[in-house]
Design a protein around this motif. Structure first.
Motif, PDB file in Angstrom:
ATOM      1  N   ILE A 162      35.983  -8.177 -46.325  1.00 46.51           N
ATOM      2  CA  ILE A 162      36.841  -7.319 -45.508  1.00 46.51           C
ATOM      3  C   ILE A 162      37.755  -8.174 -44.622  1.00 46.51           C
ATOM      4  O   ILE A 162      38.958  -7.898 -44.495  1.00 46.51           O
ATOM      5  CB  ILE A 162      35.995  -6.363 -44.643  1.00 46.51           C
ATOM      6  CG1 ILE A 162      35.235  -5.393 -45.530  1.00 46.51           C
ATOM      7  CG2 ILE A 162      36.850  -5.638 -43.631  1.00 46.51           C
ATOM      8  CD1 ILE A 162      36.117  -4.461 -46.321  1.00 46.51           C
ATOM      9  N   LEU A 163      37.217  -9.226 -44.024  1.00 47.59           N
ATOM     10  CA  LEU A 163      38.035 -10.095 -43.173  1.00 47.59           C
ATOM     11  C   LEU A 163      39.107 -10.825 -43.978  1.00 47.59           C
ATOM     12  O   LEU A 163      40.263 -10.934 -43.535  1.00 47.59           O
ATOM     13  CB  LEU A 163      37.145 -11.099 -42.434  1.00 47.59           C
ATOM     14  CG  LEU A 163      36.216 -10.505 -41.380  1.00 47.59           C
ATOM     15  CD1 LEU A 163      35.287 -11.580 -40.836  1.00 47.59           C
ATOM     16  CD2 LEU A 163      37.016  -9.874 -40.274  1.00 47.59           C
ATOM     17  N   VAL A 164      38.771 -11.326 -45.141  1.00 50.02           N
ATOM     18  CA  VAL A 164      39.742 -12.033 -45.977  1.00 50.02           C
ATOM     19  C   VAL A 164      40.815 -11.070 -46.476  1.00 50.02           C
ATOM     20  O   VAL A 164      42.012 -11.396 -46.481  1.00 50.02           O
ATOM     21  CB  VAL A 164      39.031 -12.753 -47.152  1.00 50.02           C
ATOM     22  CG1 VAL A 164      40.029 -13.272 -48.168  1.00 50.02           C
ATOM     23  CG2 VAL A 164      38.174 -13.882 -46.621  1.00 50.02           C
ATOM     24  N   ALA A 165      40.413  -9.864 -46.892  1.00 47.70           N
ATOM     25  CA  ALA A 165      41.390  -8.874 -47.363  1.00 47.70           C
ATOM     26  C   ALA A 165      42.331  -8.467 -46.230  1.00 47.70           C
ATOM     27  O   ALA A 165      43.540  -8.314 -46.440  1.00 47.70           O
ATOM     28  CB  ALA A 165      40.666  -7.650 -47.921  1.00 47.70           C
ATOM     29  N   GLY A 166      41.812  -8.301 -45.025  1.00 50.05           N
ATOM     30  CA  GLY A 166      42.661  -7.964 -43.886  1.00 50.05           C
ATOM     31  C   GLY A 166      43.655  -9.073 -43.573  1.00 50.05           C
ATOM     32  O   GLY A 166      44.835  -8.812 -43.298  1.00 50.05           O
ATOM     33  N   LEU A 167      43.205 -10.307 -43.619  1.00 48.98           N
ATOM     34  CA  LEU A 167      44.099 -11.436 -43.385  1.00 48.98           C
ATOM     35  C   LEU A 167      45.182 -11.512 -44.458  1.00 48.98           C
ATOM     36  O   LEU A 167      46.348 -11.766 -44.155  1.00 48.98           O
ATOM     37  CB  LEU A 167      43.296 -12.735 -43.338  1.00 48.98           C
ATOM     38  CG  LEU A 167      44.074 -14.014 -43.041  1.00 48.98           C
ATOM     39  CD1 LEU A 167      44.710 -13.927 -41.667  1.00 48.98           C
ATOM     40  CD2 LEU A 167      43.159 -15.211 -43.125  1.00 48.98           C
ATOM     41  N   PHE A 168      44.794 -11.269 -45.699  1.00 53.43           N
ATOM     42  CA  PHE A 168      45.765 -11.280 -46.796  1.00 53.43           C
ATOM     43  C   PHE A 168      46.821 -10.189 -46.591  1.00 53.43           C
ATOM     44  O   PHE A 168      48.021 -10.429 -46.780  1.00 53.43           O
ATOM     45  CB  PHE A 168      45.041 -11.081 -48.128  1.00 53.43           C
ATOM     46  CG  PHE A 168      45.964 -10.989 -49.303  1.00 53.43           C
ATOM     47  CD1 PHE A 168      46.600 -12.114 -49.798  1.00 53.43           C
ATOM     48  CD2 PHE A 168      46.213  -9.775 -49.913  1.00 53.43           C
ATOM     49  CE1 PHE A 168      47.463 -12.033 -50.880  1.00 53.43           C
ATOM     50  CE2 PHE A 168      47.072  -9.680 -50.987  1.00 53.43           C
ATOM     51  CZ  PHE A 168      47.695 -10.807 -51.472  1.00 53.43           C
ATOM     52  N   LEU A 169      46.410  -9.006 -46.183  1.00 45.06           N
ATOM     53  CA  LEU A 169      47.358  -7.915 -45.961  1.00 45.06           C
ATOM     54  C   LEU A 169      48.298  -8.213 -44.791  1.00 45.06           C
ATOM     55  O   LEU A 169      49.476  -7.839 -44.826  1.00 45.06           O
ATOM     56  CB  LEU A 169      46.606  -6.606 -45.727  1.00 45.06           C
ATOM     57  CG  LEU A 169      45.913  -6.030 -46.955  1.00 45.06           C
ATOM     58  CD1 LEU A 169      45.097  -4.802 -46.569  1.00 45.06           C
ATOM     59  CD2 LEU A 169      46.925  -5.692 -48.031  1.00 45.06           C
ATOM     60  N   ILE A 170      47.806  -8.892 -43.781  1.00 47.88           N
ATOM     61  CA  ILE A 170      48.665  -9.277 -42.655  1.00 47.88           C
ATOM     62  C   ILE A 170      49.739 -10.266 -43.114  1.00 47.88           C
ATOM     63  O   ILE A 170      50.913 -10.147 -42.750  1.00 47.88           O
ATOM     64  CB  ILE A 170      47.819  -9.870 -41.510  1.00 47.88           C
ATOM     65  CG1 ILE A 170      47.017  -8.758 -40.835  1.00 47.88           C
ATOM     66  CG2 ILE A 170      48.692 -10.587 -40.487  1.00 47.88           C
ATOM     67  CD1 ILE A 170      46.012  -9.247 -39.830  1.00 47.88           C
TER      68      ILE A 170
END
Length: 77
Positions: A22-30
């Protein structure tokens, strides 16, 4: 009587791989959003003509001004 619960059972969420994903996916979306906003800003910026100083004016247009001397008489340059 109060039931004793271990610290692992008392947690609301589990640690480990799901949280990391979830943290990696959120960073990628940012990062993707940052590049999208940058591309939109770059494509909608005005041409360089409006940002450059008025260097295309002739020298006569630049020097047409009125100078007031301390005595109160006006002279044109």
């Amino acid at each position: 009587m109060v039931k004793k619960v271990s610290s692992t059972e008392a947690r609301q969420g589990s640690r480990g791989r799901p949280v990391l994903l979830i943290l990696v996916a959120g960073l990628f979306l940012i990062v993707v959003g940052y590049f999208i906003v940058g591309a939109i800003g770059y494509s909608t910026q005005p041409d360089g003509d409006t940002l450059e100083p008025d260097s295309t004016r002739t020298t006569s247009e630049q020097t047409d001004s009125v100078v007031v001397s301390p005595q109160g008489s006006q002279t044109a340059d």
